[in-house]
Structure formats: structure tokens, C-alpha cells
Write an enzyme that holds these catalytic residues in place. Sequence first.
Site, PDB file in Angstrom:
ATOM      1  N   ASP A 114       0.848  -1.188   0.000  1.00 27.23           N
ATOM      2  CA  ASP A 114       0.000   0.000   0.000  1.00 27.23           C
ATOM      3  C   ASP A 114       0.883   1.237   0.000  1.00 27.23           C
ATOM      4  OD1 ASP A 114      -2.481  -1.331   0.039  1.00 27.23           O
ATOM      5  OD2 ASP A 114      -2.416  -1.535   2.209  1.00 27.23           O
ATOM      6  N   ASP A 132      -6.974  -1.390  -4.670  1.00 24.47           N
ATOM      7  CA  ASP A 132      -8.026  -1.071  -3.698  1.00 24.47           C
ATOM      8  C   ASP A 132      -8.967  -0.008  -4.261  1.00 24.47           C
ATOM      9  OD1 ASP A 132      -6.771  -2.787  -1.860  1.00 24.47           O
ATOM     10  OD2 ASP A 132      -5.631  -1.151  -0.956  1.00 24.47           O
TER      11      ASP A 132
END
EC number: 3.4.23.36
Length: 158
Positions: A114, A132
Amino acid sequence: MARWLGLAGLIVVLDQISKQWVEHALDYGDRIPLTGFFNLVLTYNPGAAFSFLAGAGGWQRHFFTVLAVVVSAVIVSMLRKQHAQTGIALALSLILGGALGNVIDRVLYGHVIDFIQLYYGQFYWPAFNIADSAICVGAVLMVLDSLRKPSAGASQPD
């Protein structure tokens, strides 16, 4: 059908390229402020969304990998049936690309990379990535598509 699978593939490619770039540009935990509400930050998520089950001891890696593969197969099946319906096909393609982008990370690294961090004042949204984002946009589009269609068996106004 090919254009929807192509879109999913494009999401996977953009997601993986962006993750590799961030991995090479930053050290784990580094944070680069870009605006007054957006940072680049390198972090790893062994769990699911918002680090759900991140500290569960390792079994979650396999669980979420299998779950993503099963969901991806279901989405491909749904795309075969609904590829001519632009709204739902777009939503499914985004979700498929995002799911596959994150499953690649789980298989290769045991965690998801991330790097996008949004914040306002002292409130920080959990870091996320392009996969995401595609999943979230796809889910919103799916909900909007379902709200536009009359439900089965509902009576139409005269």
C-alpha cells in the site's frame, strides 16, 4: 467480453507497476508529503481492507488468496453473462482487476503493498493502492447500477 477483461488486465498492470515503483523509491515506512491531504507512504498489509486480520498469524494470507481467486472466477462468469450491460460490466472489471492485483502481492510477498495515504488534519485514512481504488470504484458503480434498475417483481407506475 475482451474489452472488459482487457480493462481488468490494465488495472492489474497499473497496480503492479505503481507498487514496484514505490518499492524502489521508498523504504518501508517512508512518507513523502505531496499535498496538504495526500502522502506517498510505503506500508505492507498482511490482512484485508483496513488491515482487517493483519495480526492473525499468517493463515489470513492463504484465506484471502483463495477468496480472491474464487471471487475472480465468479466475476468472470458474471461478465460472460452481462458483458453487454456497460454499467455492471465496468464495475465487475474494476473489481476483478483490483482483486487480481492484490492477490499477486499476496502470492509473491505474503502481503499487499500500500502507498496512497489521504489525511485531513490529524485524521489519516488507512493506506491503500490502485487495486483497492479499483475495487472501491467498482463496488460503488455496482450499487449505483443496481439502484437504477427496477427490482424484479416491482410494479411499474401507471
